[in-house]
Design a protein around this motif. Structure first.
Motif, PDB file in Angstrom:
ATOM      1  N   TRP A 477       0.869  -1.185   0.000  1.00  0.00           N
ATOM      2  CA  TRP A 477       0.000   0.000   0.000  1.00  0.00           C
ATOM      3  C   TRP A 477       0.901   1.228   0.000  1.00  0.00           C
ATOM      4  CZ3 TRP A 477      -3.607   1.614   4.639  1.00  0.00           C
ATOM      5  CH2 TRP A 477      -4.411   2.694   4.240  1.00  0.00           C
ATOM      6  N   TYR A 521      -7.104   3.670   0.556  1.00  0.00           N
ATOM      7  CA  TYR A 521      -7.175   2.261   0.962  1.00  0.00           C
ATOM      8  C   TYR A 521      -8.004   1.440  -0.021  1.00  0.00           C
ATOM      9  CZ  TYR A 521      -8.288  -1.748   4.036  1.00  0.00           C
ATOM     10  OH  TYR A 521      -8.451  -2.997   4.576  1.00  0.00           O
ATOM     11  N   GLU A 522      -9.112   2.006  -0.481  1.00  0.00           N
ATOM     12  CA  GLU A 522      -9.989   1.284  -1.406  1.00  0.00           C
ATOM     13  C   GLU A 522      -9.287   1.004  -2.730  1.00  0.00           C
ATOM     14  OE1 GLU A 522     -10.737   4.032   0.222  1.00  0.00           O
ATOM     15  OE2 GLU A 522     -12.144   3.233   1.722  1.00  0.00           O
ATOM     16  N   ASP A 523      -8.458   1.954  -3.196  1.00  0.00           N
ATOM     17  CA  ASP A 523      -7.738   1.752  -4.452  1.00  0.00           C
ATOM     18  C   ASP A 523      -6.705   0.642  -4.310  1.00  0.00           C
ATOM     19  OD1 ASP A 523      -9.252   3.823  -5.325  1.00  0.00           O
ATOM     20  OD2 ASP A 523      -7.607   5.242  -5.613  1.00  0.00           O
ATOM     21  N   LEU A 525      -6.873  -1.957  -2.244  1.00  0.00           N
ATOM     22  CA  LEU A 525      -7.573  -3.236  -2.208  1.00  0.00           C
ATOM     23  C   LEU A 525      -8.059  -3.635  -3.605  1.00  0.00           C
ATOM     24  CD1 LEU A 525      -9.731  -2.859   1.039  1.00  0.00           C
ATOM     25  CD2 LEU A 525      -7.557  -4.059   0.772  1.00  0.00           C
ATOM     26  N   HIS A 526      -8.483  -2.650  -4.377  1.00  0.00           N
ATOM     27  CA  HIS A 526      -8.976  -2.938  -5.725  1.00  0.00           C
ATOM     28  C   HIS A 526      -7.872  -3.515  -6.597  1.00  0.00           C
ATOM     29  CE1 HIS A 526     -11.030  -2.532  -9.558  1.00  0.00           C
ATOM     30  NE2 HIS A 526     -10.028  -1.800 -10.008  1.00  0.00           N
ATOM     31  N   SER A 557      -4.882  -8.797   1.918  1.00  0.00           N
ATOM     32  CA  SER A 557      -5.467  -8.137   0.746  1.00  0.00           C
ATOM     33  C   SER A 557      -5.494  -9.025  -0.491  1.00  0.00           C
ATOM     34  CB  SER A 557      -4.689  -6.844   0.434  1.00  0.00           C
ATOM     35  OG  SER A 557      -3.332  -7.137   0.143  1.00  0.00           O
ATOM     36  N   PRO A 567     -13.803  -6.504   2.494  1.00  0.00           N
ATOM     37  CA  PRO A 567     -12.572  -5.898   3.023  1.00  0.00           C
ATOM     38  C   PRO A 567     -12.677  -5.637   4.521  1.00  0.00           C
ATOM     39  CG  PRO A 567     -13.330  -4.759   1.038  1.00  0.00           C
ATOM     40  CD  PRO A 567     -14.437  -5.676   1.451  1.00  0.00           C
ATOM     41  N   CYS A 570     -10.178  -0.441   7.846  1.00  0.00           N
ATOM     42  CA  CYS A 570      -8.794   0.005   7.655  1.00  0.00           C
ATOM     43  C   CYS A 570      -7.977  -0.104   8.948  1.00  0.00           C
ATOM     44  CB  CYS A 570      -8.780   1.437   7.133  1.00  0.00           C
ATOM     45  SG  CYS A 570      -7.135   2.066   6.764  1.00  0.00           S
TER      46      CYS A 570
END
Length: 624
Positions: A477, A521-523, A525-526, A557, A567, A570
């Motif tokens: 990350w 964080y979402e990016d 995980l994507h 992840s 997910p 965080c």
């Protein structure tokens, strides 16, 4: 200890004299133990034998709370035995395997009959008498079969007890509370709400359907002999986390705990400011002592693992079962619920067969990195003024690969330490011995990950046969990376020049330039999810193990998308990832019959070792 506290411990009921209290207490007093500590030891060990209480006292000789008049907390549960218990334990295992752990897994299958309450150490024997009296009065009316009705909601799944059987069971609980109040001077609150046996609690809503399907296999009509069981716990640690020690540890400093396998450690999550990364402050159940300990020497335990079982009363309703009127006899006849055990040889064989006939993904955390040991300024410690590398400590690598921009690019893309290389080789050697078949290898573009993959493949004798595919999509990350730009990582050409057998033809899901600094964080995980989707589809017809070498974060992840799990929060993700050790592993298998992936035991054991601090011989010279 204050005089008043001494009197509390000195008051032993006349009803207890001449019975087991004397037979258990006298040997301890003859050994020189004070009455109040002897009674505390008996209560803490379930008043089974004087020998167990004596061992407890010897282990707690340095316990600072030994003289404190802190009683145990007690609770009464109605527990199933026999075929019904077997089915419930099977549900426990399958629900945890398929839907992850939920609150119900913290305790064994049971119906709560009363809330936790306190009882003075010298009056515990009176609780046993209260249990026996209440049981004897209810035995004749106890239902031959307890009707259980399945109830389900978005956060709870369990059996409810209805009709007159529930009334009789609650009447038994009220009788126990009344007798305990008279005999042991305890305030006991019997359960007056609808009686229930919880199957799952506080689970992910999308798991409700799966849990319901598993619960339907637990037929309430299965044979069962119900047993009322009295348990106790240490009231000081009710809101603490419980860890179980897996490996022995000998303290290297005065403020550290001695760890023995099988011991339990109580950890207060709100009191960890003084602990450095990878360490926690805890209290040993075995000794009562407090100190620092390495967290990776432990594993999470369930809430009830530290509870002490005292006495039971079995309601025998079948003609081929013994009467169970004597509480102590029932305790000896019926032990703690234990899941059926599979022999190690069968388990190993099934595990090996699964790796042969199924596609699997083994996600591995890279080995120890050099800056992990020598800090952020590690590069200044091993480079000359003209930018050349030298080895100031044996844990620095022998050499560094050449980079087009020179040694400075290693600062944010550090290599493995010498120990990290050794760890990677040990893991590769163990994987070779496990018999698994590696069919492809993917790594993060970070040098430490590529190095780990290389050394694992060398031990597997596959370094020339399998090319390493570099996938930037599983890189760390970027929010955790230092600086306002992403680290300058080695190109495929530089890696190949440095003798890494990397694939030049693989087209990654995310090219290296697509990594953006401080991504949400979402990016992150994507891109991990998309990358894993491509990784598992590269050789769709092949069965075997896909090796993925990444960062500690990858163990979560990169596996949760495969398992179909949502997910993590965080904050939970951050706390979890920082505890993952070097060469930590997660192993996923594809179950084509059910159309899903499952998390199973890795093919090799974990790697644990202690720290080795720096040594300066000149400090031994007088005057230095």
């Amino acid at each position: 200890m204050a005089a008043g506290e001494t009197q509390i411990y000195a008051k032993v009921s006349n009803k207890l004299k001449g019975r087991s209290t004397t037979s258990l207490l006298d040997p301890l007093l003859s050994m020189g133990f004070p009455a109040h500590t002897a009674l505390k030891a008996l209560a803490a060990t379930g008043r089974k034998t004087a020998a167990e209480a004596s061992d407890w006292l010897h282990c707690h000789c340095n316990d600072p709370s030994l003289d404190d008049p802190i009683p145990q907390e007690y609770a009464l549960f109605l527990c199933p035995t026999g075929p019904l218990l077997d089915k419930l334990q099977e549900f426990w295992r399958e629900s945890r395997r398929q839907c992850a752990k939920n609150r119900a897994h913290e305790v064994f299958p049971h119906i709560t009959l009363c809330d936790f309450f306190t009882c003075e150490d010298q009056k515990v024997e009176c609780l046993y008498e209260a249990l026996k009296r209440a049981g004897d009065r209810t035995l004749g009316a106890f239902p031959s079969a307890v009707p259980l009705v399945l109830h389900s909601s978005v956060s709870y799944l369990g059996f409810f007890v209805n009709d007159s059987p529930a009334d009789i069971i609650q009447e038994f609980a009220v009788m126990f509370a009344t007798e305990a109040s008279i005999l042991a001077d305890c305030t006991v609150k019997p359960c007056t709400k609808q009686l229930h046996l919880t199957l799952a609690h506080k689970f992910y809503p999308h798991h409700q359907r799966t849990l319901e399907q598993l619960a339907r296999a637990v037929h309430p009509g299965h044979g069962c002999q119900w047993t009322a069981a009295l348990y106790s716990r240490d009231m000081r640690f009710v809101h603490y986390q419980t860890l179980k020690v897996r490996f022995q540890y000998k303290p290297q400093n005065m403020d550290e705990l001695t760890l023995s396998p099988g011991d339990y450690i109580f950890v207060d999550p709100t009191q960890q400011e003084e602990a450095s990364e990878g360490w926690v402050i805890g209290i040993s159940q075995q000794t009562g002592c407090r100190g620092f300990l390495p967290e990776n020497y432990t594993e999470r335990a369930s809430e009830c693992d530290t509870w002490v079982k005292h006495r039971t009363y079995t309601f025998s309703v079948a003609p081929d079962l013994s009467s169970g009127k004597d509480g102590e006899a029932s305790s000896r006849r019926n032990g703690d619920p234990q899941p059926p055990r599979m022999s190690r040889s069968i388990s190993s064989l099934q595990s090996l067969q699964a790796t042969i006939v199924r596609k699997s993904v083994l996600v591995v955390h890279h080995g120890e990195r050099v800056d992990q040991i020598f800090g952020k300024s590690w590069l200044q410690q091993c480079s000359t003024s003209d930018g050349k590398y030298y080895r100031p400590d044996l844990n620095f690598p022998r050499s560094l690969p050449r980079r087009s921009r020179g040694i400075k690019d290693f600062e944010n893309d550090p290599p493995l330490s010498s120990c990290g290389i050794f760890q990677s080789r040990m893991a590769g050697e163990a994987l070779l011995g496990s018999g698994i078949r590696i069919i492809s290898v993917f790594t993060s573009p970070a040098l430490r990950c590529v190095q780990t993959a290389k050394h694992i493949l060398e031990e597997l004798k596959l370094e020339k046969k399998i090319k390493i595919r570099v996938e930037p999509g599983i890189f760390e990350w970027t929010k955790w990376e230092t600086g306002k730009t992403t680290p300058t990582l080695m190109t495929l050409e530089e890696l190949r020049e440095a003798d890494f057998n990397v694939s030049m033809d693989y087209r990654p899901a995310f090219p290296l330039p697509s990594l953006l600094p401080a991504e949400p964080y979402e990016d992150y995980l994507h891109r991990c999810a998309v990358s894993m989707e491509q990784i598992v589809s590269t050789r769709p017809q092949d069965v075997g193990v896909i090796l993925v070498v990444g960062h500690g974060s990858a163990l979560d992840s990169c596996t949760r998308p495969l398992l179909g799990l949502p997910p993590r929060d965080c904050t939970d993700f951050t706390q979890l990832v920082r505890k993952i050790p070097s060469l930590g592993m997660c192993f996923c298998e594809e179950n084509k019959e059910e159309g899903k992936w499952e998390l199973v035991n890795p093919p090799v054991k974990t790697l644990t070792h202690g720290s080795n601090s720096a040594f300066n011989w000149s400090n031994w010279i007088p005057g230095n």
